[in-house]
Design an enzyme around this catalytic site. Structure first.
Site, PDB file in Angstrom:
ATOM      1  CG  ASP A 115      -1.726  -1.223   1.200  1.00 27.16           C
ATOM      2  OD1 ASP A 115      -2.243  -1.895   0.011  1.00 27.16           O
ATOM      3  OD2 ASP A 115      -2.414  -1.699   2.262  1.00 27.16           O
TER       4      ASP A 115
ATOM      5  CE  LYS B 118       2.402  -2.560  -4.255  1.00 28.40           C
ATOM      6  NZ  LYS B 118       2.002  -2.103  -2.904  1.00 28.40           N
TER       7      LYS B 118
ATOM      8  N   GLY C 176      -4.503  -4.471  -3.744  1.00 26.81           N
ATOM      9  CA  GLY C 176      -5.451  -3.539  -4.395  1.00 26.81           C
ATOM     10  C   GLY C 176      -4.583  -1.987  -4.385  1.00 26.81           C
ATOM     11  CG  HIS C 177      -1.683  -2.222  -7.218  1.00 23.93           C
ATOM     12  ND1 HIS C 177      -1.156  -2.668  -7.990  1.00 23.93           N
ATOM     13  CD2 HIS C 177      -1.744  -2.809  -5.841  1.00 23.93           C
ATOM     14  CE1 HIS C 177      -0.217  -3.368  -7.175  1.00 23.93           C
ATOM     15  NE2 HIS C 177      -0.537  -3.520  -5.822  1.00 23.93           N
TER      16      HIS C 177
ATOM     17  CD  GLN D 279       0.951  -8.827  -2.533  1.00 25.99           C
ATOM     18  OE1 GLN D 279       1.629  -9.745  -3.191  1.00 25.99           O
ATOM     19  NE2 GLN D 279      -0.283  -8.619  -2.801  1.00 25.99           N
TER      20      GLN D 279
HETATM   21  P1  GDP Z   1      -0.680   0.344  -3.436  1.00 27.11           P
HETATM   22  O1  GDP Z   1      -1.293  -0.974  -3.078  1.00 27.11           O
HETATM   23  O2  GDP Z   1       0.776   0.441  -3.260  1.00 27.11           O
HETATM   24  O3  GDP Z   1      -0.921   0.598  -4.988  1.00 27.11           O
HETATM   25  O4  GDP Z   1      -1.485   1.420  -2.620  1.00 27.11           O
HETATM   26  P2  GDP Z   1      -2.955   1.575  -2.243  1.00 27.11           P
HETATM   27  O5  GDP Z   1      -3.664   1.906  -3.447  1.00 27.11           O
HETATM   28  O6  GDP Z   1      -3.181   0.345  -1.606  1.00 27.11           O
HETATM   29  O7  GDP Z   1      -2.967   2.461  -1.136  1.00 27.11           O
HETATM   30  C1  GDP Z   1      -2.367   3.866  -1.418  1.00 27.11           C
HETATM   31  C2  GDP Z   1      -3.660   5.015  -1.016  1.00 27.11           C
HETATM   32  O8  GDP Z   1      -2.996   6.086  -1.069  1.00 27.11           O
HETATM   33  C3  GDP Z   1      -4.496   5.014  -2.067  1.00 27.11           C
HETATM   34  O9  GDP Z   1      -5.752   5.302  -1.608  1.00 27.11           O
HETATM   35  C4  GDP Z   1      -4.103   6.149  -3.010  1.00 27.11           C
HETATM   36  O10 GDP Z   1      -4.931   6.779  -3.832  1.00 27.11           O
HETATM   37  C5  GDP Z   1      -3.630   6.910  -2.121  1.00 27.11           C
HETATM   38  N1  GDP Z   1      -2.413   7.672  -2.305  1.00 27.11           N
HETATM   39  C6  GDP Z   1      -1.246   7.429  -3.203  1.00 27.11           C
HETATM   40  N2  GDP Z   1      -0.437   8.408  -3.423  1.00 27.11           N
HETATM   41  C7  GDP Z   1      -0.702   9.487  -2.339  1.00 27.11           C
HETATM   42  C8  GDP Z   1      -0.098  10.581  -1.964  1.00 27.11           C
HETATM   43  O11 GDP Z   1       0.699  11.220  -2.434  1.00 27.11           O
HETATM   44  N3  GDP Z   1      -1.077  11.502  -1.070  1.00 27.11           N
HETATM   45  C9  GDP Z   1      -2.116  11.165  -0.653  1.00 27.11           C
HETATM   46  N4  GDP Z   1      -2.952  11.690   0.219  1.00 27.11           N
HETATM   47  N5  GDP Z   1      -2.793   9.825  -1.067  1.00 27.11           N
HETATM   48  C10 GDP Z   1      -2.148   9.018  -1.902  1.00 27.11           C
HETATM   49  P1  IMO Z   2      -0.935  -4.333  -2.279  1.00 32.04           P
HETATM   50  O1  IMO Z   2      -0.570  -4.712  -3.533  1.00 32.04           O
HETATM   51  C1  IMO Z   2      -0.876  -4.600   2.165  1.00 32.04           C
HETATM   52  C2  IMO Z   2      -0.998  -8.588   3.710  1.00 32.04           C
HETATM   53  C3  IMO Z   2      -2.183  -9.007   4.491  1.00 32.04           C
HETATM   54  C4  IMO Z   2      -1.749 -10.166   5.556  1.00 32.04           C
HETATM   55  C5  IMO Z   2      -0.542 -10.567   4.555  1.00 32.04           C
HETATM   56  C6  IMO Z   2      -0.936 -11.997   4.067  1.00 32.04           C
HETATM   57  O2  IMO Z   2      -2.156  -3.608  -2.411  1.00 32.04           O
HETATM   58  O3  IMO Z   2       0.158  -3.391  -1.399  1.00 32.04           O
HETATM   59  P2  IMO Z   2      -2.577 -12.712   1.846  1.00 32.04           P
HETATM   60  O4  IMO Z   2      -3.699 -12.145   1.801  1.00 32.04           O
HETATM   61  O5  IMO Z   2      -1.368 -12.601   1.180  1.00 32.04           O
HETATM   62  O6  IMO Z   2      -2.463 -14.184   2.400  1.00 32.04           O
HETATM   63  O7  IMO Z   2      -1.935 -11.942   3.346  1.00 32.04           O
HETATM   64  O8  IMO Z   2       0.001  -9.636   3.684  1.00 32.04           O
HETATM   65  N1  IMO Z   2      -1.136  -8.155   2.314  1.00 32.04           N
HETATM   66  C7  IMO Z   2      -1.183  -6.630   2.025  1.00 32.04           C
HETATM   67  N2  IMO Z   2      -0.951  -5.780   2.907  1.00 32.04           N
HETATM   68  N3  IMO Z   2      -1.035  -4.456   0.887  1.00 32.04           N
HETATM   69  C8  IMO Z   2      -1.132  -5.710   0.121  1.00 32.04           C
HETATM   70  O9  IMO Z   2      -1.012  -5.380  -1.460  1.00 32.04           O
HETATM   71  C9  IMO Z   2      -1.270  -6.858   0.750  1.00 32.04           C
HETATM   72  N4  IMO Z   2      -1.389  -7.988   0.385  1.00 32.04           N
HETATM   73  C10 IMO Z   2      -1.425  -8.876   1.220  1.00 32.04           C
HETATM   74  O10 IMO Z   2      -2.896  -8.028   5.151  1.00 32.04           O
HETATM   75  O11 IMO Z   2      -0.943  -9.359   6.532  1.00 32.04           O
HETATM   76 MG    MG Z   3      -2.985  -1.533  -1.930  1.00 37.18          MG
END
Ligand code: GDP
Ligand code: IMO
Ligand code: MG
Length: 420
Positions: A13, A16, A40-41, A222
Site C-alpha cells: 500500500d 504503487k 489493491g492498487h 505487496q
Molecule cells: P498500492 O497498493 O501500493 O497501490 O497502494 P494503495 O492503493 O493500496 O494505497 C495507497 C492509497 O493512498 C490509495 O488510496 C491512493 O489513492 C492514495 N495515495 C497514493 N499516493 C498518495 C499521495 O501522495 N497522497 C495521498 N494523500 N494519497 C495518496
Molecule cells: P498491495 O499490492 C498490504 C498482507 C495481508 C496479510 C498478509 C498476508 O495492495 O500493496 P495474504 O492475503 O497474502 O494471505 O495476506 O499480507 N497483504 C497486504 N498488505 N497491501 C497488499 O497488497 C497486501 N497483500 C497482502 O494484510 O497481513
Molecule cells: Mg494496496
C-alpha cells in the site's frame, strides 16, 4: 531494451498503483509479476477513483500493452468483477490485456482453505486478505495447481473436480463449515471471460517485446517486508515480492533489468498481523490513519500506522538493488508538530541498524526528530516550493540511504506529483 521494475519497499500500500499510472505514458507496456487479488492498487484522475486487484495499473492509458505474468495467481471471479467495472468506465480491455498460460488459478475452495487455516491459527493468525493466495501458491509449489493454460485443453472440469475433492479432504481436518457451490457459478463465468482474452506464453511475449525495442515496466504487488523469504515470516504473503520475483514471475533474465524503482510511503503502514517496530498506537497514529485515509483498498480494514523505519528501508533497498526512490503520501505528514524517523533499533540493550532474524523480540526504535510544517503541499509541483522542514526530512532520508528521491507524491491524483 531493458525492463524497469517498480515495487513497494514496506508492507504494501505504498501507492504503487498511482505511480505506475503516472509512469505508464513513458512505457509501451506494464506487466504484473506476482501476487493476486490480495493486492489493491488505487488510481485517481478526473474525479475517478479506481482500485485494481489483478489487472496491471497501465490500463487507464490508451494503446498500452498490459500483461498478467506467470507469477500472478488469478481468481476468475475477481477478474470478472474487475473487467466489468472497467467496462463501466468505458475501458474495453480485450485487445490490450494479455494473460499468461502459466499463471495459476485461485479456486473457490482455495478461499475456503484460507479462511479455515486462519481460523485454526486463532490468535496467531496472519491477518490474510482471505483471497485464497496462500493455498493457491501451496498448490503451485505442491505441483497440484491449475493454470490458465489448462482452461484451453480437454478435461478442465475433471481437473477442477479432482483438485476440489482434494481440498474437501483437507477441509475435513478442520472444524469449518462451507459451501463451495455458492461461488462456483461466478467462478466458471470468470473462466469463460478469461477465454475471451489473449492467453499467451507470456515469457515469449515479454522477451519478444524487449527484443523489438519496446519499453516495459514490471509492477510489483505487496511490499518487500511481506516477501515470503525476506519478510517478517510467517506474517508475510506467499510470493516473492522482491525484484528477483520479477525474473521468476515474467520469465526474464536478471541481465534484462534496467532501473529498480522503490516506492516508500513517507511513514509506515501495515495491514494484518505481525511485527511493526515503529507502530504508533496513540493519537499520533490515529491522526496518520485519519489524514492518510489508511483503510485497506482490498478489505477495508484499518491500517496500522507508524513512523518511517530506516533499518527496514535500507534492508529493502539492499534486497532489491533499488536505484531510485519515489516517496508517496508526503502531504499526509502536514500538520504534525514534530516528525520522527527511526534510525536504529535498541534490542536487549544493543543498538543495531539491521533487522533481526526474530522480529518478535522487544524492539525499541531509536528516533531522529524533525520539525513539522503546516503549509498545504497538495498542489505543489516543484521541489523548491516545498516547506524547508519537508526538504530537510527528504534530504535526511536521501543521505541515510544514499539514493535520490526522484518522485515525490503529494496527493492521490495522477497530477499531484513532483519530479526532480
Ligand atoms: P498500492 O497498493 O501500493 O497501490 O497502494 P494503495 O492503493 O493500496 O494505497 C495507497 C492509497 O493512498 C490509495 O488510496 C491512493 O489513492 C492514495 N495515495 C497514493 N499516493 C498518495 C499521495 O501522495 N497522497 C495521498 N494523500 N494519497 C495518496
Ligand atoms: P498491495 O499490492 C498490504 C498482507 C495481508 C496479510 C498478509 C498476508 O495492495 O500493496 P495474504 O492475503 O497474502 O494471505 O495476506 O499480507 N497483504 C497486504 N498488505 N497491501 C497488499 O497488497 C497486501 N497483500 C497482502 O494484510 O497481513
Ligand atoms: Mg494496496
Amino acid at each position: 531494451m531493458k525492463i524497469d521494475i517498480l515495487l513497494g519497499l514496506q508492507w504494501g500500500d505504498e501507492g504503487k498503483g498511482k505511480i505506475v499510472d503516472v509512469l505508464t505514458p513513458k512505457y509501451d507496456g506494464i506487466a504484473r509479476f506476482q501476487g493476486g487479488p490480495n493486492a489493491g492498487h488505487s488510481l485517481e484522475f478526473n474525479q475517478i477513483k479506481h482500485i485494481l486487484h489483478s489487472i496491471p495499473s497501465g490500463v487507464f492509458r490508451k494503446d498500452k500493452i498490459n500483461i498478467i505474468g506467470n507469477g500472478v495467481v488469478i481468481d476468475p471471479s475477481v477478474f470478472k468483477e474487475e473487467v466489468e467495472s472497467l467496462r463501466d468506465l468505458g475501458i474495453q480491455l480485450t485487445d490490450q490485456l494479455f494473460i499468461s498460460k502459466k499463471a495459476h488459478l485461485i479456486l473457490p475452495s482455495h478461499r475456503i482453505l484460507d479462511a479455515a487455516s486462519e481460523a485454526a491459527k486463532g490468535k496467531s493468525k496472519i491477518g490474510s486478505t482471505l483471497k485464497g493466495i496462500g493455498p493457491a501458491y501451496m498448490d503451485k509449489t505442491g505441483r497440484n495447481g491449475l493454470r490458465v493454460g489448462d482452461i484451453l485443453g480437454e478435461g478442465f472440469r475433471d481437473k477442477y473436480n479432482f483438485l476440489v475433492n482434494k481440498h474437501r479432504e483437507i477441509l475435513q481436518l478442520h472444524d469449518f463449515s462451507y459451501d463451495i457451490s455458492e461461488h462456483e457459478k461466478e467462478w466458471f463465468e470468470g473462466i469463460e471471460l478469461i477465454r475471451s482474452f489473449p492467453i499467451v506464453d507470456s515469457e515469449y511475449l515479454v522477451n519478444d517485446l524487449l527484443a523489438a525495442g519496446k519499453s516495459l515496466l514490471a509492477e510489483g504487488a505487496q511490499g518487500t517486508l511481506l516477501d515470503i523469504d525476506f519478510g517478517s515470516y510467517p506474517f508475510v504473503t506467499s510470493s516473492n515480492t522482491v525484484c528477483a520475483g520479477a525474473c521468476i514471475g515474467l520469465g526474464i533474465s536478471p541481465a534484462t533489468i534496467g532501473n529498480v524503482f522503490g516506492i516508500v510511503k513517507a511513514y509506515c503502514t501495515r495491514v494484518g498481523s505481525g511485527p511493526f517496530p515503529t507502530e504508533l498506537v496513540d493519537d499520533t497514529g490515529n491522526k496518520m490513519r485519519e489524514q492518510g485515509a489508511e483503510f485497506g483498498a482490498t478489505t477495508g480494514r484499518p491500517r496500522r500506522c507508524g513512523w518511517l523505519d530506516l533499518p527496514a528501508l535500507k534492508y529493502s533497498i539492499m534486497l532489491n538493488g533499488v536505484n531510485q526512490l519515489f516517496m508517496t503520501k508526503t502531504d499526509i505528514l502536514t500538520g504534525f508538530p514534530e516528525l520522527k524517523i527511526c534510525t536504529h533499533y535498541d534490542i536487549e540493550g544493543e543498538r543495531v541498524d539491521r533487522l533481526p532474524y526474530d522480529m518478535s523480540l522487544e524492539i525499541e526504535p531509536v528516533y531522529e526528530k524533525f520539525h513539522g510544517w503546516d503549509e498545504d503541499i497538495s498542489s505543489c509541483n516543484e521541489f523548491n516550493a516545498l516547506p524547508g522542514e519537508l526538504k530537510e526530512y527528504i534530504r535526511f532520508i536521501e543521505n541515510e540511504v544514499k539514493l535520490p528521491i526522484t518522485i515525490i507524491s503529494v496527493g492521490p491524483d495522477r497530477r499531484q506529483i513532483i519530479r526532480r
